[in-house]
Design a protein around this motif. Sequence first.
Motif, short mmCIF file in Angstrom:
data_model
loop_
_atom_site.label_atom_id
_atom_site.label_comp_id
_atom_site.label_asym_id
_atom_site.label_seq_id
_atom_site.Cartn_x
_atom_site.Cartn_y
_atom_site.Cartn_z
N LYS A 1 32.36 37.35 61.43
CA LYS A 1 31.88 38.08 60.26
C LYS A 1 33.01 38.86 59.60
N ASP B 1 22.82 33.20 53.69
CA ASP B 1 22.31 33.46 55.05
C ASP B 1 22.22 32.19 55.88
N HIS B 2 21.73 31.10 55.27
CA HIS B 2 21.56 29.88 56.06
C HIS B 2 22.92 29.29 56.46
N ASP C 1 24.16 31.51 59.37
CA ASP C 1 23.39 31.16 60.57
C ASP C 1 23.89 29.85 61.16
N ARG D 1 25.68 29.32 64.86
CA ARG D 1 25.09 28.39 65.82
C ARG D 1 26.13 27.37 66.29
N THR E 1 30.67 25.66 54.53
CA THR E 1 30.35 26.04 55.90
C THR E 1 31.31 25.38 56.89
#
Length: 222
Positions: A23, A39-40, A43, A47, A69
């Motif tokens: 983060k 957010d997704h 996440d 993961r 991502t």
Amino acid sequence: KIEKFVKTQEEVVLDTSTAEEFKEFLLELEEEFGFKLKDHQLDAALRVLGRMEGRALLAMEMGCGKTLTAILIALYIYMKTGIPILISCPSWLRLHWKGEFKKYTGLEAVVIDKKNRDMKELLKKHRWNPFFIVSHDIFQKVTGLTGRDEFTLIVDEAHVLKNDGKKSKAAQEIFDRIAENILLLTATPLVNRGSEAFNYLRVLHPNVFTKRAEFQKFFCEG
């Protein structure tokens, strides 16, 4: 093997310190390059770095940020370990990936072509920025790859792996040798049958998913 693997995965959790480090790493990039991870996406990244241990299928729908991502996950791993990044994509997406890499990280990725495909020489020449992009077509023709090489490998439009053709199998063999971490990207992972997931899992966990029949019996009721 499969049942034990599934149970083990359920027990894996992300180290709190790793989550906080990611983060902080993300915040610096967001402030410098003017983007905000959704957010997704956050996440998914956490993961992959946690339960999935750097090996995952990112099957977000088109426009949901798979590229960003994947870049952030791979770059974070590079910052922590020094493992080079190798991106394999359709030829028409090579410059897109180069542009996105530059846009979100400020770093230059090297596009590998037919005249410039000796990985041993490329790693030596670009040891301070070991970020490479290659088309699926040229990937299997890259020379200088050995079993000792380690990469964080990003495979875009990874649904090409669903079939059992010669090219797909040859690519999977190379992935087994060089991918310390691997991210498979596709918006259409499964089209007709659940068994189409086997080749993805075979790439991600080659020591677990060895037999299609065993996979179908466990997940697809035979």
